[in-house]
Write a protein that holds these residues in place. Sequence first.
Motif, short mmCIF file in Angstrom:
data_model
loop_
_atom_site.label_atom_id
_atom_site.label_comp_id
_atom_site.label_asym_id
_atom_site.label_seq_id
_atom_site.Cartn_x
_atom_site.Cartn_y
_atom_site.Cartn_z
N MET A 162 0.61 -1.08 0.33
CA MET A 162 0.00 -0.56 -0.27
C MET A 162 1.17 1.72 0.40
SD MET A 162 -3.60 -1.11 2.19
CE MET A 162 -2.53 -1.47 4.00
N ALA A 163 1.80 1.20 1.42
CA ALA A 163 2.89 2.58 1.07
C ALA A 163 3.90 2.60 -0.67
CB ALA A 163 4.39 2.53 1.41
N SER A 164 3.91 1.51 -1.63
CA SER A 164 4.45 1.88 -2.92
C SER A 164 3.31 2.47 -3.47
CB SER A 164 5.25 0.24 -2.45
OG SER A 164 5.82 0.45 -3.99
N GLU A 165 2.51 1.64 -3.48
CA GLU A 165 1.12 1.96 -4.50
C GLU A 165 0.87 3.88 -4.16
OE1 GLU A 165 -2.09 -0.46 -3.92
OE2 GLU A 165 -1.50 -2.02 -4.68
N SER A 166 0.06 4.37 -2.82
CA SER A 166 0.98 5.38 -2.50
C SER A 166 2.18 6.48 -3.57
CB SER A 166 0.97 5.49 -0.51
OG SER A 166 -0.44 4.99 -0.13
N VAL A 167 3.08 6.42 -3.28
CA VAL A 167 4.28 6.94 -3.58
C VAL A 167 4.01 7.15 -4.70
CG1 VAL A 167 6.84 7.15 -3.73
CG2 VAL A 167 5.56 5.93 -1.99
N SER A 168 3.95 6.25 -6.07
CA SER A 168 3.53 6.06 -7.17
C SER A 168 2.35 6.45 -7.78
CB SER A 168 3.24 4.04 -7.26
OG SER A 168 2.77 4.47 -8.72
N GLU A 169 1.18 6.51 -6.53
CA GLU A 169 0.49 7.87 -7.25
C GLU A 169 0.94 9.31 -6.72
OE1 GLU A 169 -4.21 8.66 -8.03
OE2 GLU A 169 -2.51 7.02 -8.31
N ILE A 170 1.44 9.25 -6.13
CA ILE A 170 2.22 10.52 -5.45
C ILE A 170 3.06 11.28 -6.68
CG2 ILE A 170 3.27 11.71 -4.82
CD1 ILE A 170 2.69 10.41 -1.92
N LYS A 171 3.73 10.32 -7.30
CA LYS A 171 4.41 10.63 -8.97
C LYS A 171 3.61 10.46 -10.22
CE LYS A 171 8.02 8.13 -8.93
NZ LYS A 171 8.79 6.63 -9.57
N ARG A 172 2.78 9.91 -9.70
CA ARG A 172 2.22 10.07 -10.73
C ARG A 172 1.08 11.41 -11.17
NH1 ARG A 172 -3.50 9.81 -12.20
NH2 ARG A 172 -3.70 9.58 -10.72
N ILE A 173 0.95 11.98 -10.13
CA ILE A 173 -0.43 13.13 -10.31
C ILE A 173 1.06 14.04 -10.34
CG2 ILE A 173 -1.30 14.83 -8.80
CD1 ILE A 173 -2.66 12.17 -6.76
N GLY A 174 2.23 14.30 -9.70
CA GLY A 174 3.21 15.29 -10.08
C GLY A 174 3.31 14.98 -11.54
N HIS A 175 3.61 13.87 -12.00
CA HIS A 175 3.95 14.11 -13.45
C HIS A 175 3.08 14.80 -14.44
CE1 HIS A 175 6.39 12.85 -17.44
NE2 HIS A 175 4.63 12.38 -17.55
N GLU A 176 1.80 14.04 -14.50
CA GLU A 176 0.36 14.78 -15.02
C GLU A 176 0.21 16.15 -15.27
OE1 GLU A 176 -2.41 11.62 -14.62
OE2 GLU A 176 -1.30 10.05 -15.42
N ASP A 177 0.57 16.80 -13.84
CA ASP A 177 -0.16 18.47 -13.30
C ASP A 177 0.87 19.19 -13.37
OD1 ASP A 177 -2.40 16.88 -13.80
OD2 ASP A 177 -2.89 16.67 -11.36
N SER A 178 2.27 18.22 -13.98
CA SER A 178 3.51 19.05 -13.38
C SER A 178 3.46 19.80 -12.56
CB SER A 178 2.75 20.52 -14.74
OG SER A 178 3.72 20.13 -15.91
N ALA A 179 3.63 19.24 -11.35
CA ALA A 179 3.13 19.66 -9.53
C ALA A 179 4.19 19.29 -9.36
CB ALA A 179 2.11 19.85 -9.12
N SER A 180 4.57 19.19 -8.05
CA SER A 180 6.00 19.73 -7.13
C SER A 180 5.80 18.59 -6.02
CB SER A 180 6.34 21.11 -6.24
OG SER A 180 7.56 20.49 -5.33
N VAL A 181 7.00 17.97 -6.14
CA VAL A 181 6.56 16.27 -5.42
C VAL A 181 7.87 16.88 -4.41
CG1 VAL A 181 4.81 14.92 -6.85
CG2 VAL A 181 7.56 15.16 -6.28
N VAL A 182 8.23 17.97 -4.14
CA VAL A 182 9.60 18.02 -3.25
C VAL A 182 9.17 18.12 -2.03
CG1 VAL A 182 11.39 19.52 -2.36
CG2 VAL A 182 10.80 19.29 -4.84
N HIS A 183 8.26 18.96 -1.50
CA HIS A 183 7.86 19.01 -0.09
C HIS A 183 7.73 17.36 0.44
CE1 HIS A 183 7.87 23.00 0.50
NE2 HIS A 183 7.22 23.35 -1.25
N ALA A 184 6.57 16.69 -0.07
CA ALA A 184 6.20 15.27 0.03
C ALA A 184 7.39 14.25 -0.06
CB ALA A 184 5.43 14.99 -0.71
N THR A 185 8.20 14.22 -0.55
CA THR A 185 9.96 14.07 -0.45
C THR A 185 10.15 13.84 0.56
OG1 THR A 185 10.06 14.45 -3.31
CG2 THR A 185 11.47 13.10 -1.36
N GLY A 186 10.30 15.67 1.04
CA GLY A 186 10.96 15.12 2.37
C GLY A 186 10.44 13.75 3.18
N MET A 187 8.65 14.46 3.48
CA MET A 187 8.58 13.36 4.25
C MET A 187 7.94 12.54 4.44
SD MET A 187 5.17 16.49 4.28
CE MET A 187 5.05 18.10 4.30
N ILE A 188 7.88 11.67 2.84
CA ILE A 188 8.28 10.57 2.94
C ILE A 188 8.95 10.15 3.45
CG2 ILE A 188 8.38 8.77 0.64
CD1 ILE A 188 6.44 10.26 -0.85
#
Length: 578
Positions: A162-188
């Motif tokens: 489930m954790a791997s799927e959540s990280v993958s979904e975060i990456k997909r959203i960031g890639h598709e919508d050109s959004a930053s995942v820097v803050h999420a990366t630090g928290m992860i």
Amino acid sequence: MSGWFEEISNDSPSEMSEGTTRRVEDILTASQVEILGKEAEAELNARLKEIARKTEGLAEDIERGTGDRTDDMADEFSELEDTYSYVEVTGPGIREDIEEARLVPGRLKEEMHFCQGDHLDMANAKVKPRPVLEKDIDDREKEFQEVLQNRALAEVHDLAGMASESVSEIKRIGHEDSASVVHATGMIGSIVEAFRAFCICLQVDTRIRQETEEALAQFTDCYKRRLEKLREIDMSAAEQLLEKAFEHLSISRESAAYELSAVDAQVKQVEESSRLVLFDSLKNLVTGNIKEELTDLKSLQEHCTTDIALAEERKDEVLLKHAECTQKFQANITRYDTQLEENRRQQEKLMRELTKLREKEQELKSGKGEEEKMQQTAATAIEDACVEIGQEIDTVKDLKKRAEAAISIMQRTEGLSELIFDSAMQKEHLVQKTLGERRIKALDNYRQVLLESAVAHKVQERDHNVNVQQLKDQIQELSSQRRQKAQTGLKSIVDRLQGEIKELELQIQIERSNREENSKKLAALEKQIEEVDKQYTPEDQLETVQSLYDRRLEQIKEFWDTPSEDSLTFDSIKLGEQ
């Protein structure tokens, strides 16, 4: 008759025609282009047609020398002059929609929260993608994937999946919508740190050793069988069973002591690792950061929504104003076209000599040209304003889209945080509780083994005392017989009795030696029990050596008082019970 008509009436027919044209032209030049109504315009056109017709007829009559209608013509021109006296000609002026289109973009930038400035740059910097800084999220996902490949961590495979799927979904959203995942990366990263500690906590062994209970059960079995052999007067077998019983008791005692030491080491290791403190601090840190990020991103989203609505509203106002002015423009153009058409008919019917009408035509054309130029200027200004406003809308929409994606990323990061931290803390609590229960169990087992050992040695001490007393009584009886036989001189019997007495005295020495060794062991065991009892609370109801010893003596007495064919019941305290 008016003066101007008297002047042209004295001229030749051709000169008269030219004069008539000039006068009509003067009337039109002095008139106004802005017609007050369609009825006045229609009346004017009808009079012009009539004047043109009469002018042509008058010119022909004068040329032929017949007829005199100058008075009638003078009246007609006088009326025509009066008719045009209320019409005004005005220029196009400054259109409201042009001015509005030029001013609205500037006012809009002042009204918008995210204008082209620091606010917009700061907002974009918060949500725009940063590929170099975001590469670490791939390593985070890889760690969860490695856990899935580790069979030793099968207990957390579902959680890691489930954790791997959540990280993958975060990456997909960031890639598709050109959004930053820097803050999420630090928290992860903090979540992964907690997950590593969680996996270490799974390796703590919480199982209870079975050797202690098995060895103590074998001791009890051997002791019961020894009593059976004693009742059958099989002393050799009883002695062997006693030795074997003490061997099992020694094994049970060593196993219980080893298990207690191992559990204490594990408890100390868990306490020193401070995993629960780590989980709690990391959870508070990540939760606080997520809440702060969500607050900022939702505020950014609300500002984007407000700016877009404001820009759309201003754009609609500009378009509405343009539509209103365009409607007036169309009315003006229609009016100009009507006047131009009528003017051309007047020129044709006034024998192409109405120069003033031609000048009027140029004036009208100029007015129309200025209106069209003004309209074109308005269209260009509106188009530029719409493009500029559209750019502002697109910029803020892109910002809003990234903000929404960032919110989605933070929400999924929050879900992942709760999933990992709650599972880790729950498992750590369970491990600590299980270790506590296991230590209590191990301590109870160890004390019970010591208790059984002490009681067994205490029973042996009683048996040694009984045996010594019985041997003394036997020696006293044999000594009495020896004196009696010595009085009659029976040497052989006296010698035999003397040998038996010496053998019994040797047996007494052996019993005393065994009793002394047994007493040392009993004292050591009682001291060990006293040290173990310090680990219990005053409220704990503990079995004492004396109480178990008294109950054991009653069981042994009951055993010897029952018929030999009855089954033996040898009661003892079970491990882990008080």
